[in-house]
Design a protein around this motif. Sequence first.
Motif, mmCIF file in Angstrom:
data_model
loop_
_atom_site.group_PDB
_atom_site.id
_atom_site.type_symbol
_atom_site.label_atom_id
_atom_site.label_comp_id
_atom_site.label_asym_id
_atom_site.label_seq_id
_atom_site.Cartn_x
_atom_site.Cartn_y
_atom_site.Cartn_z
ATOM 1 N N GLY A 14 0.887 -1.240 0.092
ATOM 2 C CA GLY A 14 -0.013 0.055 0.001
ATOM 3 C C GLY A 14 0.954 1.366 -0.157
ATOM 4 N N SER A 15 0.340 2.391 0.644
ATOM 5 C CA SER A 15 1.091 3.557 0.679
ATOM 6 C C SER A 15 2.154 3.888 1.754
ATOM 7 C CB SER A 15 -0.142 4.650 0.820
ATOM 8 O OG SER A 15 -0.987 4.384 1.913
ATOM 9 N N ARG A 16 2.230 2.691 2.421
ATOM 10 C CA ARG A 16 3.500 2.725 3.397
ATOM 11 C C ARG A 16 3.032 3.857 4.578
ATOM 12 N NH1 ARG A 16 5.472 0.050 4.828
ATOM 13 N NH2 ARG A 16 7.639 -0.034 4.581
ATOM 14 N N ASN A 17 4.040 4.534 4.956
ATOM 15 C CA ASN A 17 3.669 5.475 6.136
ATOM 16 C C ASN A 17 2.674 6.431 5.809
ATOM 17 O OD1 ASN A 17 3.817 5.501 9.152
ATOM 18 N ND2 ASN A 17 5.266 7.108 8.999
ATOM 19 N N PHE A 18 2.923 7.060 4.553
ATOM 20 C CA PHE A 18 1.675 7.975 4.159
ATOM 21 C C PHE A 18 0.418 7.903 4.645
ATOM 22 C CE2 PHE A 18 3.799 10.140 0.339
ATOM 23 C CZ PHE A 18 3.921 11.481 0.886
ATOM 24 N N GLY A 19 -0.028 6.537 4.285
ATOM 25 C CA GLY A 19 -1.629 6.294 4.559
ATOM 26 C C GLY A 19 -1.814 6.271 6.074
ATOM 27 N N LYS A 20 -1.081 5.851 6.864
ATOM 28 C CA LYS A 20 -1.193 5.772 8.584
ATOM 29 C C LYS A 20 -1.241 7.368 8.872
ATOM 30 C CE LYS A 20 0.339 4.298 12.783
ATOM 31 N NZ LYS A 20 -1.005 4.386 13.539
ATOM 32 N N LYS A 21 -0.038 8.126 8.441
ATOM 33 C CA LYS A 21 0.020 9.573 8.877
ATOM 34 C C LYS A 21 -1.356 10.270 8.397
ATOM 35 C CE LYS A 21 4.245 9.887 10.541
ATOM 36 N NZ LYS A 21 4.785 10.342 11.608
ATOM 37 N N VAL A 22 -1.981 10.057 7.300
ATOM 38 C CA VAL A 22 -2.925 10.925 6.679
ATOM 39 C C VAL A 22 -4.278 10.406 7.509
ATOM 40 C CG1 VAL A 22 -4.604 11.296 4.885
ATOM 41 C CG2 VAL A 22 -2.163 11.365 4.429
ATOM 42 N N ALA A 23 -4.472 9.078 7.760
ATOM 43 C CA ALA A 23 -5.704 8.577 8.451
ATOM 44 C C ALA A 23 -5.767 9.211 9.831
ATOM 45 C CB ALA A 23 -5.411 6.999 8.342
#
Length: 384
Positions: free
Chosen positions: A166-175
């Motif tokens: 997936g989007s790696r740490n990008f996705g978690k930070k945004v979520a």
Amino acid sequence: MKIITTEKIPIKTWAREVEEGALEQARHLANHPFARFHVALMPDVHQGYGMPIGGVLATEGVIIPNAVGVDIGCGVRAVRTNQKVDNIRTFLKRILNQIQQAIPTGFDHHKKPQKSPLFHRAPDVPVIKEELENAKYQLGTLGGGNHFIEFQADDQNYVWVMLHSGSRNFGKKVADYYNRLAINLNEKYGFPIPREWQLACLPLESLEGQQYLSAMNFCLEFARENRARMMNVILEICHSTLPDFTWDKEIDVHHNYASLEKHFGQQVMIHRKGAVRAEGDVIVPGSMGSPSYICRGLANPESFASCSHGAGRVMGRNEARRRIPVDEVIKEMQALGIELFKIKKKDLAEECRQAYKDINQVMEEQRDLVEVMIKLKPLGVIKG
């Protein structure tokens, strides 16, 4: 499909059985003030944060960060090659070893920043800008958990390559950032959404809602390019080992996202959390050691044109580690003739076949959502 009619809007489920935690979350969705039409549960449904994984939700006027999830844009890419199983089996260990050395897994990143035009298109959103430099080291990396690279064989003995990331740490930070923001805004606006439901939302017309949409869509782009980069590395390694190696079909789908779509004559925001848009070519991967499927989506309107994204968990990660010895998992893979590559094997049981639903039963339960075109059996796997 079964229909539950005890809540504000119906819950339509394709799963033969739904664990109580996931069903309780589905009830929250069905009573959400901005939910529309019905809630759809795919046959791989299981409990998540706020919204069950394997759930599909339509909302009007708002978007819910926890109904997209923390790995925004997580998905699967698959490629059909021109190689027969017998041609590649002799070289499979060598190829898997080279791939594992070339593609960082787990928490590992590239040692040098990766270049891509994608980074020049990053939206002017604070959380994206803060993570952008780190992301340059993460592009083309697999991650951990249930992410994998797998070589598979179809019914004609042609070899496929499939990867899940997936989007790696990008996705978690945004979520995480926009979920916290949504909680504060919901209290400010007085939305009647209990905090314990973990379903705080952002009005689509608000600045925060527009920023989340921009950040989410950028995460989708990043995730898709992340998978494409890794697949290119894999195909180059295969070609360097087998000079006549080519491929002729490539499919990519993501399963954690939201998009504005028209359903039942109305424009709504469709949230797919652990669910795939079932139109055209669709990939439904199995658990480690199980078959995967290439399907044709049937665009069933009752599921909001969606299907399952995989097998779906029946055990939490901690429970799987407690109950299933790692040695048993390794022995099973050996008995099945599947080459297994994983750097740290202590958490291997988290992703074993017994921790997931039977993928064949999942496919049986969604016969009106997808038509199976190709069944793929695993030959070798690299786990994150």
